[in-house]
Design a protein around this motif. Structure first.
Motif, PDB file in Angstrom:
ATOM      1  N   ALA A 111       0.821  -1.215   0.000  1.00 42.10           N
ATOM      2  CA  ALA A 111       0.000   0.000   0.000  1.00 42.10           C
ATOM      3  C   ALA A 111       0.854   1.264   0.000  1.00 42.10           C
ATOM      4  O   ALA A 111       0.464   2.289  -0.579  1.00 42.10           O
ATOM      5  CB  ALA A 111      -0.926  -0.004   1.217  1.00 42.10           C
ATOM      6  N   SER A 112       2.007   1.214   0.632  1.00 42.96           N
ATOM      7  CA  SER A 112       2.855   2.403   0.737  1.00 42.96           C
ATOM      8  C   SER A 112       3.345   2.887  -0.624  1.00 42.96           C
ATOM      9  O   SER A 112       3.818   4.021  -0.743  1.00 42.96           O
ATOM     10  CB  SER A 112       4.051   2.117   1.646  1.00 42.96           C
TER      11      SER A 112
ATOM     12  N   PRO B  83      -0.468   5.921  -4.264  1.00 46.92           N
ATOM     13  CA  PRO B  83      -0.837   7.257  -3.743  1.00 46.92           C
ATOM     14  C   PRO B  83      -2.238   7.328  -3.155  1.00 46.92           C
ATOM     15  O   PRO B  83      -2.510   8.211  -2.341  1.00 46.92           O
ATOM     16  CB  PRO B  83      -0.706   8.160  -4.981  1.00 46.92           C
ATOM     17  N   TYR B  84      -3.147   6.433  -3.545  1.00 46.85           N
ATOM     18  CA  TYR B  84      -4.509   6.469  -3.018  1.00 46.85           C
ATOM     19  C   TYR B  84      -4.667   5.705  -1.705  1.00 46.85           C
ATOM     20  O   TYR B  84      -5.692   5.810  -1.036  1.00 46.85           O
ATOM     21  CB  TYR B  84      -5.482   5.864  -4.026  1.00 46.85           C
ATOM     22  N   ALA B  85      -3.695   4.903  -1.322  1.00 38.54           N
ATOM     23  CA  ALA B  85      -3.849   4.005  -0.178  1.00 38.54           C
ATOM     24  C   ALA B  85      -3.967   4.774   1.133  1.00 38.54           C
ATOM     25  O   ALA B  85      -3.335   5.813   1.327  1.00 38.54           O
ATOM     26  CB  ALA B  85      -2.676   3.036  -0.113  1.00 38.54           C
ATOM     27  N   LEU B  86      -4.751   4.223   2.049  1.00 42.97           N
ATOM     28  CA  LEU B  86      -4.879   4.831   3.362  1.00 42.97           C
ATOM     29  C   LEU B  86      -3.614   4.644   4.189  1.00 42.97           C
ATOM     30  O   LEU B  86      -3.306   5.458   5.057  1.00 42.97           O
ATOM     31  CB  LEU B  86      -6.072   4.221   4.102  1.00 42.97           C
ATOM     32  N   THR B  87      -2.886   3.564   3.939  1.00 41.97           N
ATOM     33  CA  THR B  87      -1.655   3.275   4.678  1.00 41.97           C
ATOM     34  C   THR B  87      -0.463   3.687   3.830  1.00 41.97           C
ATOM     35  O   THR B  87      -0.172   3.055   2.816  1.00 41.97           O
ATOM     36  CB  THR B  87      -1.566   1.779   5.022  1.00 41.97           C
TER      37      THR B  87
ATOM     38  N   GLY C  86      -4.491  -4.150  -0.732  1.00 44.88           N
ATOM     39  CA  GLY C  86      -5.676  -4.880  -0.265  1.00 44.88           C
ATOM     40  C   GLY C  86      -6.526  -4.116   0.734  1.00 44.88           C
ATOM     41  O   GLY C  86      -6.313  -2.928   1.004  1.00 44.88           O
ATOM     42  N   LEU C  87      -7.500  -4.815   1.294  1.00 42.17           N
ATOM     43  CA  LEU C  87      -8.397  -4.211   2.268  1.00 42.17           C
ATOM     44  C   LEU C  87      -7.670  -3.861   3.565  1.00 42.17           C
ATOM     45  O   LEU C  87      -8.026  -2.907   4.258  1.00 42.17           O
ATOM     46  CB  LEU C  87      -9.550  -5.156   2.580  1.00 42.17           C
TER      47      LEU C  87
END
Length: 369
Positions: free
Chosen positions: A194-195, A198-202, A364-365
């Protein structure tokens, strides 16, 4: 097809119609309560407009719509509601349907869209999904989530969904020896993926200690081992290759196909019970991922070695472990060992290369949202 006329031979190639993903769109994800939360219809419209723009189409080209219901703002006959709100109905040529298979909803919708295009004379289908669960008050979120998955005769303690998955997690540990550390490593690996997005929350990778020492939700799970709550929407346009050729002048003989879209080769579905029995036990009949994967590989006529990228459902680590085994990235009962191997390599190199771990490259989620 070979045609003969006046002693001349003409070769005519008739290409079969197929269902293609012509465009995709999504909103940014929003985490945390806001004073002006967006409606799911607003989120859906933004995502759908983006997907149509990518496909170089307009809403007038749609003659099918598939909607996945939301938890925050559910509606009776979700697809009919959203199609009406989006101005797609009334329209005698429009076909709409609602699909609710939980986290499998978008994949079920893809398979349904393919069926509509290939067998039901539908040219262009929009698949839409959105939710605003982050904007819900936490107590209200739990009330709705608990009520939707509760065994009315033998209720689980709240939070029902994590407690249900904890039962499955305990089964996997006791039956196949997956460790709590290996389960926590799933969240670490997803946060690394996820890092990069750019859209990831984490945006910052977790450490194993972060995950293990986070607040406990159940005996088996911490907060960093649960899917993140967020507001957001996404849309996919599935269209007939014949329609794309006629509408945009694109054909299947071009190097990348119509608008560079991907053909939906095939898929499979499997079904398991929604909740554990009164004895709070599970067995292999409760897991449907292997059944679905076997159907998908057979219909698409491909083998696991043919796959370049895997998008695996990971609302909790147990789902990810079982999915790894279902798609044959790991042998049955060896999903935890596979995760530990990838985690060890990450700790040695400080990175995850797509060739080494072509799984949930967005996080992922557990980490994207």
């Amino acid at each position: 097809m070979i045609l003969a006329a006046k002693r001349k031979l003409f070769a005519v190639m008739v290409l079969p119609k197929n269902a293609r993903i012509a465009g995709v769109g999504m909103t940014r994800l929003f985490k945390g309560r806001t004073t002006t939360p967006r409606s799911t219809t607003s989120l859906l419209k933004e995502a759908l407009d983006t997907a149509l723009s990518e496909a170089r189409l307009s809403s007038n080209d749609l003659d099918g719509l598939i909607a996945v219901p939301s938890l925050a703002q559910p509606h009776f006959m979700e697809a009919h509601f959203q199609a009406t709100a989006l101005g797609l109905l009334p329209n005698p040529g429009m076909r709409v349907t609602t699909i609710d298979t939980g986290g499998a909803g978008p994949v079920s919708a893809l398979l349904r869209a393919k069926q509509m295009v290939l067998t039901e004379n539908v040219n262009c289908v929009g698949i839409i999904a959105a939710d605003a669960v982050s904007s819900l008050d936490s107590k209200e979120f739990l009330r709705r989530a608990d009520a939707g998955c509760q065994n009315p005769e033998f209720p689980l303690e709240s939070p029902v969904i994590p407690n249900g998955y904890s039962i499955a997690t305990k089964y996997q540990r006791e039956t196949y020896g997956v460790t709590k550390e290996q389960l926590a490593m799933v969240s670490v690996l997803m946060s690394v993926q996820a890092s990069k997005h750019p859209y990831a929350l984490t945006q910052t990778p977790h450490t194993l200690e972060d995950v293990m020492n986070a607040t406990k939700v159940t005996d088996e799970l911490t907060t960093l081992q649960c899917a993140q709550r967020a507001d957001g929407g996404a849309a996919i346009i599935v269209a007939s290759s014949n329609f794309l050729e006629q509408r945009l002048g694109l054909d299947d003989t071009s190097e990348s196909g119509p608008s560079g879209g991907s053909v939906i080769l095939g898929g499979g579905e499997g079904s398991g019970p929604l909740f554990a029995n009164n004895e709070r036990t599970v067995d292999e009949t409760h897991f449907s991922c292997e059944q679905a994967c076997n159907h998908a590989f057979a219909q698409a006529q491909v083998a696991p070695k043919d796959i370049d990228f895997f998008g695996l459902y990971d609302c909790f680590p147990i789902c990810f472990i079982r999915a790894l085994e279902a798609v044959k990235l790991a042998e049955k009962g060896q999903g935890g060992t596979y995760v530990e191997k990838i985690y060890t390599k990450y700790m040695q190199t400080g990175t995850l290369e797509p060739g080494d771990f072509p799984v949930n490259t967005h996080g992922g989620l557990l980490a994207f949202g």
